[in-house]
Scaffold this motif. Structure first.
Motif, mmCIF file in Angstrom:
data_model
loop_
_atom_site.group_PDB
_atom_site.id
_atom_site.type_symbol
_atom_site.label_atom_id
_atom_site.label_comp_id
_atom_site.label_asym_id
_atom_site.label_seq_id
_atom_site.Cartn_x
_atom_site.Cartn_y
_atom_site.Cartn_z
ATOM 1 N N PHE A 38 0.856 -1.174 0.000
ATOM 2 C CA PHE A 38 0.000 0.000 0.000
ATOM 3 C C PHE A 38 0.899 1.234 0.000
ATOM 4 C CE2 PHE A 38 -4.343 -1.554 0.990
ATOM 5 C CZ PHE A 38 -4.057 -2.889 1.165
ATOM 6 N N ARG A 39 0.316 2.363 -0.365
ATOM 7 C CA ARG A 39 1.084 3.606 -0.290
ATOM 8 C C ARG A 39 0.187 4.742 0.173
ATOM 9 N NH1 ARG A 39 2.173 4.653 -6.786
ATOM 10 N NH2 ARG A 39 0.021 5.269 -7.353
ATOM 11 N N GLN A 40 0.833 5.720 0.761
ATOM 12 C CA GLN A 40 0.093 6.876 1.242
ATOM 13 C C GLN A 40 0.893 8.135 0.982
ATOM 14 O OE1 GLN A 40 -1.127 6.681 5.365
ATOM 15 N NE2 GLN A 40 -2.743 8.159 5.026
ATOM 16 N N GLU A 45 -5.492 9.301 1.247
ATOM 17 C CA GLU A 45 -5.744 8.040 1.938
ATOM 18 C C GLU A 45 -4.740 6.979 1.482
ATOM 19 O OE1 GLU A 45 -10.535 8.198 2.913
ATOM 20 O OE2 GLU A 45 -9.691 6.593 1.703
ATOM 21 N N ARG A 46 -4.529 6.019 2.347
ATOM 22 C CA ARG A 46 -3.668 4.897 1.979
ATOM 23 C C ARG A 46 -4.382 4.074 0.923
ATOM 24 N NH1 ARG A 46 -0.638 1.749 6.760
ATOM 25 N NH2 ARG A 46 -0.273 3.958 7.236
ATOM 26 N N TYR A 95 5.486 3.871 1.344
ATOM 27 C CA TYR A 95 5.031 2.550 0.932
ATOM 28 C C TYR A 95 5.057 1.595 2.119
ATOM 29 C CZ TYR A 95 4.931 3.819 -3.983
ATOM 30 O OH TYR A 95 4.607 4.402 -5.185
ATOM 31 N N TYR A 96 3.949 0.873 2.273
ATOM 32 C CA TYR A 96 3.791 -0.046 3.395
ATOM 33 C C TYR A 96 3.558 -1.469 2.901
ATOM 34 C CZ TYR A 96 2.915 4.206 6.100
ATOM 35 O OH TYR A 96 3.019 5.445 6.691
ATOM 36 N N ARG A 109 -7.730 -2.448 3.194
ATOM 37 C CA ARG A 109 -6.622 -2.344 4.144
ATOM 38 C C ARG A 109 -7.052 -2.726 5.553
ATOM 39 N NH1 ARG A 109 -7.848 3.091 2.760
ATOM 40 N NH2 ARG A 109 -8.497 4.343 4.547
ATOM 41 N N GLY A 118 6.837 1.174 7.023
ATOM 42 C CA GLY A 118 6.839 2.021 5.840
ATOM 43 C C GLY A 118 8.227 2.413 5.378
#
Length: 125
Positions: A38-40, A45-46, A95-96, A109, A118
């Motif tokens: 995922f990214r934020q 929002e993520r 980035y997670y 998520r 992250g």
């Protein structure tokens, strides 16, 4: 204790490449059925970027990264990867890595119970 540790972020110019890694500790590679990135970005929002179901190897990509990003997993190293090519300034984000022992919806998520801390990716124009 289950831990996910990301690495590989950094700064790159548009058109460049980066490879992110997510090492899982405290569990065997069989533990996770769903894994994703995922990214934020600031103020946003993520969002899901890429996901993989470890059982059958199915992969999923957000439309914005299809053809440019590749998610993969090395069971021997218990590590998840995200190869990012043709990077764009809009890819700039934290980035997670996320994972769960269940088969979850790839972009939900809230379903992922394990998260890394992250790693920052910055793409300059």
């Amino acid at each position: 204790q289950v831990q996910l540790v990301e690495s590989g972020g950094g700064s790159v110019q548009a058109g460049g490449s980066l490879s992110l890694s997510c090492a899982a500790t405290g569990v065997t590679y069989r533990f996770f059925r769903s894994m994703g990135w995922f990214r934020q970005a600031p103020g946003k929002e993520r969002e899901g970027v890429a996901a993989i179901y470890t059982g059958d190897g199915s992969t999923y990509y957000a439309d914005s990264v299809k053809g440019r990003f590749t998610i993969s997993r090395d069971n021997a190293k218990n590590t998840l990867y995200l190869q990012m090519n043709s990077l764009k300034p809009e890819d700039t984000a934290m980035y997670y890595c996320a994972a769960d022992s269940r088969t979850v919806q790839p972009w939900d998520r809230a379903d992922y119970r394990f998260w890394g801390q992250g790693t920052q990716v910055t793409v300059s124009s």
